[in-house]
Design a protein around this motif. Sequence first.
Motif, mmCIF file in Angstrom:
data_model
loop_
_atom_site.group_PDB
_atom_site.id
_atom_site.type_symbol
_atom_site.label_atom_id
_atom_site.label_comp_id
_atom_site.label_asym_id
_atom_site.label_seq_id
_atom_site.Cartn_x
_atom_site.Cartn_y
_atom_site.Cartn_z
ATOM 1 N N ILE A 48 92.551 24.317 23.509
ATOM 2 C CA ILE A 48 92.394 25.404 24.491
ATOM 3 C C ILE A 48 93.533 26.402 24.336
ATOM 4 O O ILE A 48 94.691 26.040 24.129
ATOM 5 N N ARG A 49 93.189 27.674 24.478
ATOM 6 C CA ARG A 49 94.199 28.731 24.429
ATOM 7 C C ARG A 49 93.927 29.755 25.523
ATOM 8 O O ARG A 49 92.806 30.240 25.682
ATOM 9 N N PHE A 50 94.972 30.052 26.312
ATOM 10 C CA PHE A 50 94.924 31.073 27.359
ATOM 11 C C PHE A 50 95.713 32.289 26.884
ATOM 12 O O PHE A 50 96.849 32.144 26.418
ATOM 13 N N THR A 51 95.121 33.487 27.031
ATOM 14 C CA THR A 51 95.814 34.714 26.625
ATOM 15 C C THR A 51 95.626 35.810 27.689
ATOM 16 O O THR A 51 94.505 36.240 27.919
ATOM 17 N N PRO A 52 96.721 36.259 28.330
ATOM 18 C CA PRO A 52 98.062 35.658 28.288
ATOM 19 C C PRO A 52 98.076 34.365 29.090
ATOM 20 O O PRO A 52 97.297 34.213 30.033
ATOM 21 N N ASP A 53 98.956 33.454 28.706
ATOM 22 C CA ASP A 53 99.103 32.223 29.460
ATOM 23 C C ASP A 53 99.909 32.530 30.725
ATOM 24 O O ASP A 53 100.972 33.170 30.639
ATOM 25 N N PRO A 54 99.421 32.110 31.907
ATOM 26 C CA PRO A 54 100.193 32.370 33.127
ATOM 27 C C PRO A 54 101.589 31.772 33.113
ATOM 28 O O PRO A 54 102.427 32.130 33.938
ATOM 29 N N GLY A 55 101.861 30.856 32.169
ATOM 30 C CA GLY A 55 103.204 30.310 32.048
ATOM 31 C C GLY A 55 104.155 31.190 31.276
ATOM 32 O O GLY A 55 105.369 30.954 31.272
ATOM 33 N N ASP A 56 103.624 32.210 30.584
ATOM 34 C CA ASP A 56 104.497 33.123 29.855
ATOM 35 C C ASP A 56 105.355 33.919 30.835
ATOM 36 O O ASP A 56 104.939 34.229 31.948
ATOM 37 N N ARG A 57 106.546 34.259 30.404
ATOM 38 C CA ARG A 57 107.450 35.054 31.243
ATOM 39 C C ARG A 57 107.540 36.480 30.710
ATOM 40 O O ARG A 57 107.624 36.679 29.498
ATOM 41 N N PRO A 58 107.513 37.478 31.606
ATOM 42 C CA PRO A 58 107.295 37.328 33.047
ATOM 43 C C PRO A 58 105.830 37.069 33.358
ATOM 44 O O PRO A 58 104.942 37.636 32.714
ATOM 45 N N ALA A 59 105.571 36.215 34.331
ATOM 46 C CA ALA A 59 104.197 35.863 34.682
ATOM 47 C C ALA A 59 103.532 37.027 35.400
ATOM 48 O O ALA A 59 104.119 37.662 36.274
ATOM 49 N N ASP A 60 102.307 37.329 35.019
ATOM 50 C CA ASP A 60 101.505 38.350 35.687
ATOM 51 C C ASP A 60 100.258 37.664 36.226
ATOM 52 O O ASP A 60 99.308 37.409 35.488
ATOM 53 N N LEU A 61 100.278 37.338 37.510
ATOM 54 C CA LEU A 61 99.183 36.585 38.112
ATOM 55 C C LEU A 61 98.020 37.478 38.514
ATOM 56 O O LEU A 61 97.055 36.995 39.123
ATOM 57 N N GLN A 62 98.084 38.759 38.154
ATOM 58 C CA GLN A 62 96.976 39.667 38.423
ATOM 59 C C GLN A 62 96.235 40.071 37.152
ATOM 60 O O GLN A 62 95.200 40.737 37.221
ATOM 61 N N ALA A 63 96.745 39.660 36.005
ATOM 62 C CA ALA A 63 96.145 40.069 34.737
ATOM 63 C C ALA A 63 94.955 39.185 34.381
ATOM 64 O O ALA A 63 95.001 37.965 34.559
ATOM 65 N N PRO A 64 93.862 39.740 33.857
ATOM 66 C CA PRO A 64 92.767 38.917 33.335
ATOM 67 C C PRO A 64 93.269 38.008 32.221
ATOM 68 O O PRO A 64 94.187 38.353 31.472
ATOM 69 N N VAL A 65 92.655 36.828 32.112
ATOM 70 C CA VAL A 65 93.061 35.814 31.142
ATOM 71 C C VAL A 65 91.838 35.407 30.317
ATOM 72 O O VAL A 65 90.803 35.043 30.881
ATOM 73 N N THR A 66 91.953 35.471 28.987
ATOM 74 C CA THR A 66 90.880 34.950 28.137
ATOM 75 C C THR A 66 91.104 33.459 27.907
ATOM 76 O O THR A 66 92.242 32.993 27.811
ATOM 77 N N VAL A 67 90.005 32.721 27.838
ATOM 78 C CA VAL A 67 90.051 31.275 27.633
ATOM 79 C C VAL A 67 89.121 30.946 26.469
ATOM 80 O O VAL A 67 87.922 31.228 26.529
ATOM 81 N N VAL A 68 89.690 30.370 25.403
ATOM 82 C CA VAL A 68 88.895 29.974 24.242
ATOM 83 C C VAL A 68 89.332 28.579 23.815
ATOM 84 O O VAL A 68 90.387 28.086 24.221
ATOM 85 N N ASP A 69 88.493 27.931 22.967
ATOM 86 C CA ASP A 69 88.847 26.634 22.417
ATOM 87 C C ASP A 69 88.814 26.720 20.897
ATOM 88 O O ASP A 69 88.414 27.732 20.316
ATOM 89 N N ALA A 70 89.209 25.647 20.224
ATOM 90 C CA ALA A 70 89.332 25.679 18.767
ATOM 91 C C ALA A 70 87.996 25.723 18.049
ATOM 92 O O ALA A 70 87.935 26.115 16.883
ATOM 93 N N ASP A 71 86.893 25.325 18.714
ATOM 94 C CA ASP A 71 85.599 25.227 18.050
ATOM 95 C C ASP A 71 84.609 26.319 18.466
ATOM 96 O O ASP A 71 83.428 26.240 18.129
ATOM 97 N N GLY A 72 85.065 27.312 19.210
ATOM 98 C CA GLY A 72 84.186 28.402 19.604
ATOM 99 C C GLY A 72 83.172 28.039 20.671
ATOM 100 O O GLY A 72 82.131 28.706 20.809
ATOM 101 N N ARG A 73 83.463 27.018 21.473
ATOM 102 C CA ARG A 73 82.544 26.594 22.523
ATOM 103 C C ARG A 73 82.815 27.301 23.849
ATOM 104 O O ARG A 73 81.939 27.343 24.719
ATOM 105 N N LEU A 74 84.020 27.831 23.999
ATOM 106 C CA LEU A 74 84.377 28.619 25.175
ATOM 107 C C LEU A 74 84.731 30.028 24.743
ATOM 108 O O LEU A 74 85.506 30.221 23.804
#
Length: 342
Positions: A258-284
């Motif tokens: 799983i990969r989140f972009t941007p990850d909410p754990g990145d600094r500085p955190a932006d909790l209002q930004a849209p986040v893409t969520v994908v997996d290694a096999d293209g299922r998400l």
Amino acid sequence: MTTPPRLVESGSRHHGWFDARPSDVNPADEFSGLRRRWHDFRTKEWVGFTLVHPELYGAMIIQDAKYLSSSEFYVRDRASGRLTEFAATARGGFAQLPRILLEGGHCEFVKPGYAVRYDFDDAGGSHRVRFELAATASSEAVSGELLLDVRQASPALSMSARMPRRSTLYTHKRIFPASGHVTVGSRTYGFHAAEHLVIIDEHRSQLAYRTEWTWGTFAVRLPDGVVGANFATRPQLPDEFEESGVWTPEAAEPLHGIRFTPDPGDRPADLQAPVTVVDADGRLDLVFTPDGHKAVRHQLVVAAIRYAQMYGSYSGTIRARDGREWAIEGVPGVLERMDARM
């Protein structure tokens, strides 16, 4: 794999992806004597529910970190944006979270003005969630009861894994049709099993002292049936199952990478930004759009819990292993970031 009756049998722990929750789950059973007491203290336990309803965002949790018990509850009206939230803490061990859960288990966190209770009855075909939260200076009173339909529930996402730094993870997740009501002040939100859903999230995990994760989930009823996903990133050992998966109408299927972009754990955190969520096999292939968040902080001398749970909507595509895919648009869900010293 076939579900064992106990997570640990004769001192040996089962690892893998199970068909259902083992009846008896206690990671400390792997040990004896003083080691057992230490590993029991390290085991962090919680049972929570995410509410899936077009008019609100909502979630609740009962948790025991052994040095601290706590519970949180929130509801946010999607039309007005009004957030109603409650939290309570107590000594470690105060929360009731029985190891035998689904066969008659009773969970509760009850203090003056704050009561959250769960009653589980797999054999009877339903689980019951009740809550009664008194009004405060900043929040209207909340009460309600939800009946979760076991017989029409999704397949279980239930798994056990080894983790880095001598830690382990066990989790159980499932989607239930829900009926009942949630009342906030003078407003009552009706839940009807043919339309509305609740997702359980249980953990019995021996986490590392410094722990972090990013996690999200959602579910939706489509013409084919109920589909959804659960996904997370955290330190992981190679070749171990992750707690990520796709729910199809027939199965809970593992995901990885799983990969989140941007990850909410990145600094500085932006909790209002849209986040893409994908997996290694293209299922998400998803985008999470936040609509707000609630934050929790507990600071003790050598321990701390800091997390933010964003609520919002998911849009995009999820795919089954057999190639079927489902497009979703504006489905309510959550995305959470945890940073803790446990």
